[in-house]
Design a protein around this motif. Structure first.
Motif, short mmCIF file in Angstrom:
data_model
loop_
_atom_site.label_atom_id
_atom_site.label_comp_id
_atom_site.label_asym_id
_atom_site.label_seq_id
_atom_site.Cartn_x
_atom_site.Cartn_y
_atom_site.Cartn_z
N ILE A 157 -5.41 -2.97 -1.11
CA ILE A 157 -4.61 -1.74 -1.20
C ILE A 157 -3.26 -1.96 -0.51
CG2 ILE A 157 -4.47 0.64 -0.29
CD1 ILE A 157 -6.08 0.48 -2.84
N ASP A 158 -3.27 -2.63 0.63
CA ASP A 158 -1.99 -2.91 1.31
C ASP A 158 -1.12 -3.86 0.50
OD1 ASP A 158 -2.65 -1.30 3.45
OD2 ASP A 158 -3.71 -2.92 4.49
N ALA A 211 3.68 -4.37 -2.94
CA ALA A 211 4.28 -4.73 -4.23
C ALA A 211 4.88 -3.50 -4.92
CB ALA A 211 3.23 -5.38 -5.12
N GLY A 212 4.78 -2.34 -4.27
CA GLY A 212 5.38 -1.13 -4.84
C GLY A 212 4.55 -0.48 -5.93
N VAL A 213 3.27 -0.82 -5.99
CA VAL A 213 2.38 -0.25 -7.01
C VAL A 213 1.66 0.98 -6.42
CG1 VAL A 213 0.36 -0.72 -8.47
CG2 VAL A 213 2.05 -2.51 -8.05
N PRO A 214 1.62 2.08 -7.15
CA PRO A 214 0.89 3.26 -6.66
C PRO A 214 -0.58 2.93 -6.38
CG PRO A 214 2.19 3.82 -8.61
CD PRO A 214 2.27 2.34 -8.46
N THR A 215 -1.12 3.50 -5.34
CA THR A 215 -2.51 3.23 -4.97
C THR A 215 -3.25 4.55 -4.75
OG1 THR A 215 -2.01 3.18 -2.61
CG2 THR A 215 -1.91 1.08 -3.79
N GLY A 258 -8.73 -8.38 -3.09
CA GLY A 258 -7.82 -8.10 -4.19
C GLY A 258 -7.02 -9.30 -4.66
N SER A 259 -7.57 -10.50 -4.52
CA SER A 259 -6.79 -11.67 -4.96
C SER A 259 -6.67 -11.70 -6.49
CB SER A 259 -7.40 -12.98 -4.44
OG SER A 259 -8.63 -13.24 -5.04
N ASN A 260 -7.68 -11.23 -7.19
CA ASN A 260 -7.58 -11.16 -8.65
C ASN A 260 -6.58 -10.09 -9.09
OD1 ASN A 260 -9.60 -13.05 -10.07
ND2 ASN A 260 -10.73 -12.28 -8.30
N MET A 261 -6.61 -8.97 -8.40
CA MET A 261 -5.62 -7.91 -8.66
C MET A 261 -4.21 -8.46 -8.44
SD MET A 261 -3.52 -5.85 -6.62
CE MET A 261 -4.32 -5.90 -5.02
N ALA A 262 -4.02 -9.23 -7.35
CA ALA A 262 -2.70 -9.78 -7.05
C ALA A 262 -2.23 -10.73 -8.15
CB ALA A 262 -2.73 -10.49 -5.69
N ALA A 263 -3.18 -11.49 -8.71
CA ALA A 263 -2.81 -12.39 -9.82
C ALA A 263 -2.34 -11.59 -11.03
CB ALA A 263 -4.01 -13.28 -10.18
#
Ligand code: GAR
Length: 208
Positions: A44-45, A50-54, A12-17
Motif C-alpha cells: 500500500i505504501d 507511485a501516486g496510485v489511489p489506494t 506487493g512485488s507483483n503489483m509493483a511490476a
C-alpha cells in the motif's frame, strides 16, 4: 486502456511490476487503484509513493465475511475496473465481488496441485521436483477457476520455502505483466474451462 484494480495483502512485488509495466502507454492497462485487506500491507505504501489511489478494507472491521466482501466490492466499484487482479491477496473472495467483476488470481504453484495459502511449503514438503506459478480466473472455489497461464520452476536440492518462493516470484512477475497486458489488449474467450487469449476467431459463417 483497460482499468485494473490490484488487491494485495503483503509486499506487493507483483503489483509493483504491474505499475512499472503500466507506465508504458502502449501496455494497454492502467492500474487505477490498489486495495488491501489490512493497513499493514507494505505494498500500500509502495502504491501511494507511485501516486496510485489506494484503499484498505480491513477484514477484521466487519462482523462477518459477507459484510466484508460487500464493503470490498463497493470500494472496488468506485474505480470501475475492467479487471481485478488478486496478486498476493490472502482472502477468499465471495459472490459480492465475483458477481460484479472479472477477477484473476496469481498462485505460487502449478494448480490444481497445492491450492490454498501455503502452496510453496506444501509443494516442498511433498518433494516435487518441478513447481511453478498459475494465473487463473477466480470462481467460487479456492484456486479452482479456469487456468489462463502457468510457468514452471525447478525445485533445487537445497531449497527452503523462502528461496523457492523467491524464484517463483521472479517468474510470477513476468507472467503477470504478460497476462494482464494480453487480457487488456486482446481480450479473451472462455469455453467451459478453456481460456483463450485474443478475440474470438470468426465462425464459418463469417469466413470469406
Ligand atoms: C505471490 O507469490 C503470490 O503468488 C502469492 O503471494 C505472493 C505475493 O507476493 N499468493 C498466494 O499465495 C495466494 N494463495 P507479492 O506480495 O510480493 O506480490
Amino acid at each position: 486502456s483497460a482499468r485494473v484494480v490490484v488487491l494485495i495483502s503483503g509486499t506487493g512485488s507483483n503489483m509493483a511490476a504491474l505499475l512499472d509495466a503500466a507506465a508504458d502507454p502502449g501496455y494497454g492497462a492502467d492500474v487505477v487503484a490498489v486495495g488491501a485487506d489490512r493497513a499493514s500491507a507494505a505494498g500500500i505504501d509502495l502504491a501511494k509513493q507511485a501516486g496510485v489511489p489506494t484503499f484498505v478494507t480491513p477484514f477484521r472491521a466487519y462482523p462477518d465475511r459477507d459484510q466484508w466482501n460487500t464493503a470490498l466490492a463497493e470500494e472496488i466499484a468506485r474505480f470501475e475496473p475492467d479487471i481485478v487482479v488478486s496478486a498476493g491477496f490472502m482472502r477468499i473472495l465471495g459472490p459480492a465481488v465475483l458477481s460484479r467483476f472479472t477477477v484473476i488470481n496469481l498462485h505460487p504453484a502449478l494448480l490444481p496441485s497445492f491450492p490454498g495459502a501455503h502452496a510453496v511449503r506444501e509443494a516442498l514438503a511433498h518433494g516435487v521436483k518441478v513447481t511453478g506459478a498459475t494465473i487463473h480466473f477466480v470462481d467460487a472455489g479456492v484456486d479452482t477457476g479456469p487456468i489462463i497461464d502457468q510457468v514452471t520452476v525447478r525445485v533445487e536440492p537445497d531449497d527452503d520455502e523462502r528461496s523457492l518462493h523467491e524464484r517463483i516470484k521472479r517468474v510470477e512477475r513476468t507472467m503477470l505483466v504478460d497476462v494482464v497486458g494480453r487480457l487488456a489488449r486482446d481480450g479473451w474467450t472462455l469455453d467451459k474451462r478453456h481460456v483463450r487469449l485474443g478475440s474470438p476467431e470468426p465462425g464459418p459463417e463469417q469466413a470469406p
